[in-house]
Design a protein around this motif. Structure first.
Motif, short mmCIF file in Angstrom:
data_model
loop_
_atom_site.label_atom_id
_atom_site.label_comp_id
_atom_site.label_asym_id
_atom_site.label_seq_id
_atom_site.Cartn_x
_atom_site.Cartn_y
_atom_site.Cartn_z
N ARG A 27 0.83 -1.20 0.00
CA ARG A 27 0.00 0.00 0.00
C ARG A 27 0.87 1.25 0.00
N LYS A 28 1.90 1.26 0.83
CA LYS A 28 2.80 2.41 0.91
C LYS A 28 3.54 2.62 -0.41
N GLU A 29 4.11 1.54 -0.94
CA GLU A 29 4.88 1.65 -2.18
C GLU A 29 4.01 2.04 -3.37
N LEU A 30 2.84 1.43 -3.47
CA LEU A 30 1.95 1.75 -4.58
C LEU A 30 1.46 3.19 -4.49
N SER A 31 1.20 3.66 -3.29
CA SER A 31 0.80 5.06 -3.10
C SER A 31 1.90 6.01 -3.54
N ARG A 32 3.15 5.68 -3.20
CA ARG A 32 4.27 6.52 -3.62
C ARG A 32 4.42 6.54 -5.14
N ILE A 33 4.23 5.40 -5.77
CA ILE A 33 4.32 5.32 -7.23
C ILE A 33 3.24 6.19 -7.87
#
Length: 92
Positions: A27-33
């Motif tokens: 969730r964190k990584e996808l949000s950053r992307i």
């Protein structure tokens, strides 16, 4: 920010199972992307870039050079005509 329901939906689509720690990281990584993609979409891509910024340092500049002599090039080809050379077919 991506919510938990969207992560669960993506899990089903990808046919994977994540534990809670992996879901939080995903969730964190996808949000950053997605935030980065949003920033990129706001960049004005229609403005010309100054030449000093468009070419990496240390590369040569393109310079005009004479081409090969047509007669000497065609003389080395067995299937040459006056304007071109014949080569074996590469695609069936």
């Amino acid at each position: 920010m991506i919510d938990k329901e969207q992560i669960l939906y993506l899990e089903r689509l990808a046919r994977i199972e994540l534990d809670e720690t992996q879901r939080a990281l995903f969730r964190k990584e996808l949000s950053r992307i997605l935030e980065y993609m949003e920033r990129l979409s706001q960049v004005d891509s229609t403005t010309p870039v100054h030449a000093a910024f468009s070419q990496p340092l240390g590369l040569r500049t393109d310079e005009e050079q004479p081409s090969l002599d047509r007669e000497s090039l065609l003389s080395g080809s067995p299937g040459a005509t006056e304007d071109c050379m014949t080569v074996p077919r590469a695609v069936q």
